[in-house]
Write an enzyme that holds these catalytic residues in place. Structure first.
Site, short mmCIF file in Angstrom:
data_model
loop_
_atom_site.label_atom_id
_atom_site.label_comp_id
_atom_site.label_asym_id
_atom_site.label_seq_id
_atom_site.Cartn_x
_atom_site.Cartn_y
_atom_site.Cartn_z
N ASP A 8 -11.88 14.41 -38.87
CA ASP A 8 -11.83 15.84 -39.49
C ASP A 8 -10.82 16.75 -38.64
O ASP A 8 -10.51 16.45 -37.43
CB ASP A 8 -13.26 16.51 -39.29
CG ASP A 8 -13.20 18.05 -40.24
OD1 ASP A 8 -12.55 18.20 -40.93
OD2 ASP A 8 -13.95 18.74 -39.34
N ASP A 10 -10.19 20.65 -38.17
CA ASP A 10 -10.75 21.94 -37.60
C ASP A 10 -12.09 21.62 -37.12
O ASP A 10 -13.09 21.22 -37.66
CB ASP A 10 -10.93 23.02 -38.60
CG ASP A 10 -9.41 23.43 -39.48
OD1 ASP A 10 -8.40 22.90 -38.80
OD2 ASP A 10 -9.52 23.85 -40.52
N TYR A 20 -11.31 31.26 -40.81
CA TYR A 20 -10.37 30.11 -41.08
C TYR A 20 -9.32 29.96 -40.14
O TYR A 20 -8.84 31.20 -39.68
CB TYR A 20 -9.71 30.23 -42.62
CG TYR A 20 -11.02 30.10 -43.57
CD1 TYR A 20 -11.08 28.82 -44.47
CD2 TYR A 20 -11.78 31.23 -43.99
CE1 TYR A 20 -12.15 28.61 -45.34
CE2 TYR A 20 -12.91 30.87 -44.70
CZ TYR A 20 -12.96 29.77 -45.55
OH TYR A 20 -13.81 29.65 -46.38
N SER A 54 -10.01 24.78 -47.92
CA SER A 54 -10.14 25.70 -49.04
C SER A 54 -9.60 27.14 -49.01
O SER A 54 -9.37 27.81 -49.96
CB SER A 54 -11.70 25.76 -49.36
OG SER A 54 -12.19 26.58 -48.14
N ARG A 101 -13.17 17.23 -52.08
CA ARG A 101 -13.61 17.97 -51.21
C ARG A 101 -14.86 17.38 -50.71
O ARG A 101 -15.96 17.14 -51.31
CB ARG A 101 -14.07 19.38 -51.84
CG ARG A 101 -14.61 20.44 -50.83
CD ARG A 101 -14.62 21.78 -51.67
NE ARG A 101 -15.64 22.73 -50.68
CZ ARG A 101 -15.09 23.22 -49.65
NH1 ARG A 101 -13.84 23.26 -49.20
NH2 ARG A 101 -15.96 24.17 -48.94
N ASP A 127 -17.61 17.35 -37.35
CA ASP A 127 -18.36 18.40 -36.63
C ASP A 127 -19.37 18.97 -37.72
O ASP A 127 -19.84 20.02 -37.46
CB ASP A 127 -17.57 19.46 -35.99
CG ASP A 127 -16.82 20.52 -37.20
OD1 ASP A 127 -16.29 20.06 -38.06
OD2 ASP A 127 -16.55 21.54 -36.65
#
Length: 182
Positions: A8, A10, A20, A54, A101, A127
Site C-alpha cells: 500500500d 499511504d 488526504y 479516492s 478499490r 496499514d
C-alpha cells in the site's frame, strides 16, 4: 516463495493524513521505507504498489498530482538503488462500486497483468483492514504495519479472520525480517 512484494502507499511508503495526501508538498516518505524498497529490489524481489486514491474522485487533487507524487517516490527509490516495478491505483470513490478499490482485489489483478507475474503467495504490506482483505482475497500473504493507520487497524482487527497475521512497526522492520528469513 513468490518473489513479489505488494505495498500500500499511504501509511506504508509515505506518511498518511486523515485529510488526504493532496500535493507533492504533503508527500513525505516514512523514515526507512525508501531504503527498504531498495533492499527488497537488491535481494531480487519485484516490488509493486497498490493504492486507493479516492481523493481524485472527491476533487481533492488531480491524477496529474498523483503522478507527481508517484514520480517523487520512484525517483527516491531509484536514487537509493531500488525499483518499483508497477504502480496500480484506484481513482474512484467508495460509492463508485468499482472492482479496483480495496478491499476488492482488482488492483492486485492489475499488477499481475502489468508484471506478467502471479500474485498468489506474494506478501501484501498494508496499514488498513481493506489492504488485508484485498490481499487475502487475491491469495496473497497479508502483512500489517503499524505505521500510518496501522495502530488503529490493529486495535479493531477481526481476530477470527486475521489471528495469525504478522505485524511489524513499519516497512523497514518487515523488510528486515523477510530478508533475514528468506
Amino acid at each position: 516463495m513468490n518473489r513479489l512484494v505488494i505495498l500500500d502507499r499511504d501509511g506504508v511508503v509515505n506518511q498518511d493524513s486523515d485529510a488526504y495526501v493532496k500535493s507533492l508538498d504533503e508527500w513525505h516518505p516514512i523514515p526507512g521505507s525508501i531504503e527498504a524498497i531498495a533492499r527488497l529490489t537488491q535481494a531480487g524481489f519485484l516490488v509493486a504498489v497498490a493504492t486507493n486514491q479516492s481523493g481524485i474522485a472527491r476533487g481533492y487533487f488531480t491524477e496529474q498530482t498523483l503522478h507527481e507524487m508517484n514520480n517523487r517516490m520512484l525517483d527516491l527509490v531509484t536514487a537509493a538503488g531500488g525499483r518499483i516495478n508497477a504502480i496500480a491505483y484506484c481513482p474512484h470513490g467508495p460509492e463508485d462500486n468499482c472492482s479496483c478499490r480495496k478491499p476488492a482485489p482488482g488492483l492486485i489483478f492489475q499488477i499481475e497483468k502489468m508484471l506478467d507475474h502471479k500474485a498468489q503467495g506474494a506478501y501484501f504490506v498494508g496499514d488498513s483492514l481493506r489492504d488485508l482483505e484485498a490481499a487475502r482475497d487475491a491469495g496473497c500473504h497479508p502483512v500489517l504495519v503499524t505505521s500510518g493507520k496501522g495502530q488503529k487497524t490493529l486495535a479493531k482487527l477481526p481476530e477470527t479472520e486475521f489471528a495469525d497475521i504478522p505485524v511489524f512497526a513499519d516497512l523497514a522492520a518487515f523488510t528486515e525480517d523477510l530478508l533475514r528469513n528468506s
